[in-house]
Design an enzyme around this catalytic site. Sequence first.
Site, mmCIF file in Angstrom:
data_model
loop_
_atom_site.group_PDB
_atom_site.id
_atom_site.type_symbol
_atom_site.label_atom_id
_atom_site.label_comp_id
_atom_site.label_asym_id
_atom_site.label_seq_id
_atom_site.Cartn_x
_atom_site.Cartn_y
_atom_site.Cartn_z
ATOM 1 N N HIS A 299 -3.651 14.458 -10.126
ATOM 2 C CA HIS A 299 -3.940 13.069 -10.493
ATOM 3 C C HIS A 299 -3.018 12.544 -11.592
ATOM 4 C CE1 HIS A 299 -7.450 12.459 -7.959
ATOM 5 N NE2 HIS A 299 -7.836 13.699 -8.253
ATOM 6 N N ARG B 41 13.308 -6.114 -1.304
ATOM 7 C CA ARG B 41 13.861 -5.600 -2.558
ATOM 8 C C ARG B 41 12.939 -4.527 -3.147
ATOM 9 N NH1 ARG B 41 14.949 -10.138 -4.547
ATOM 10 N NH2 ARG B 41 13.250 -10.471 -6.043
ATOM 11 N N GLU C 38 -4.523 2.354 -4.648
ATOM 12 C CA GLU C 38 -3.072 2.440 -4.472
ATOM 13 C C GLU C 38 -2.490 1.163 -3.882
ATOM 14 O OE1 GLU C 38 -4.894 4.253 -0.700
ATOM 15 O OE2 GLU C 38 -5.344 4.095 -2.835
ATOM 16 N N ASN D 195 -1.890 12.701 -4.245
ATOM 17 C CA ASN D 195 -2.750 13.176 -5.334
ATOM 18 C C ASN D 195 -3.183 14.621 -5.120
ATOM 19 O OD1 ASN D 195 -3.041 11.297 -7.399
ATOM 20 N ND2 ASN D 195 -4.578 10.114 -6.322
ATOM 21 N N ASP E 93 -1.087 9.163 -11.235
ATOM 22 C CA ASP E 93 -1.092 8.053 -12.191
ATOM 23 C C ASP E 93 0.328 7.629 -12.552
ATOM 24 O OD1 ASP E 93 -3.834 8.124 -12.180
ATOM 25 O OD2 ASP E 93 -4.032 9.125 -14.132
ATOM 26 N N ASP F 4 0.854 -1.193 0.000
ATOM 27 C CA ASP F 4 0.000 0.000 0.000
ATOM 28 C C ASP F 4 0.889 1.243 0.000
ATOM 29 O OD1 ASP F 4 -2.997 0.934 0.596
ATOM 30 O OD2 ASP F 4 -1.634 2.219 1.730
ATOM 31 N N ILE F 5 0.630 2.153 -0.946
ATOM 32 C CA ILE F 5 1.404 3.404 -1.003
ATOM 33 C C ILE F 5 0.970 4.297 0.151
ATOM 34 C CG2 ILE F 5 1.950 5.445 -2.375
ATOM 35 C CD1 ILE F 5 1.337 3.809 -4.883
#
Length: 290
Positions: A169, A220, A200, A164, A173, A156-157
């Site tokens: 946006h 990694r 995300e 955003n 993206d 999860d970002i």
Amino acid sequence: MSESCQFSESEALHLMEQIQRLREDVERLKREREDLSIALSTTAEHGDCIEAQLQEANQRLQVEVEVRRRTEITLQALMEAISKRKADLEIVVQTIMEHGDIMDTQWSLKLSEMNKIASIDGLTQIPNRRRFDEHLEHQWKQMTRERSPICLILFDIDHFKQFNDTYGHLAGDDCLKQVAQVLNGCAHRPSDLIARYGGEEFAAILPQTTIEGAMEVAGRVQAEISDLKILHEKSSVSKYLTLSIGIASSIPTLEQSFSKLLDEADQYLYLAKQQGRDRIIFSSKTTLRQ
């Protein structure tokens, strides 16, 4: 009185009968005359109405004739169209019979292409949630038969909404595309699958992989995301983009469902975010932060 004027009784009776018949005929003729007079009078009185009715009936007849004529024309056109379609269909059938193998191959290629498109996320060009669900179920059954481990990683970002809101946006993206590219580069085996899980969130399915192997892949990914140095000024974790990661591992059995693995990975991802983000959690007691 002379003898010539005398009648016999039988002749007198016969004459009386003729007179009676003549009277009856006269009465009948009178009645017929009266009936005829009434009929003539009625005809004179209602002649206009009768004429109007006759005209109306004539018009209806003409309309009916026209409708029938048009119907016949339509039916004729329809029969010609059916005949042509039949001829076209015969040509199609003949073509299929003559070139069936080629057409089967072309349709198979088209179908394969459409299935591929339906399974790919339009933005990141990696498998979508639909493909993720199919692959996870398939690999779970496969690992059940092989009695081999399978790992699931959820990414999860961190604070992507703020990213955003800050950069727009289009930048968001582009960020998703870069993360997807990094993830895709960290899965090498044909049975591995990287997918966009939603919004995300991303996921990695790693069959025949131990928890140690999954931790190596997650580490990694986290390191390569850090090397990108994607600016994220509104993040409470770092000035650069980071990921929170949850890992679940299992050796499937017939009594278990793959949903248990998914729930476990989701739980560990939640703990990673709850404990400060930018970290990897693969059990409720084990945390790894780069």
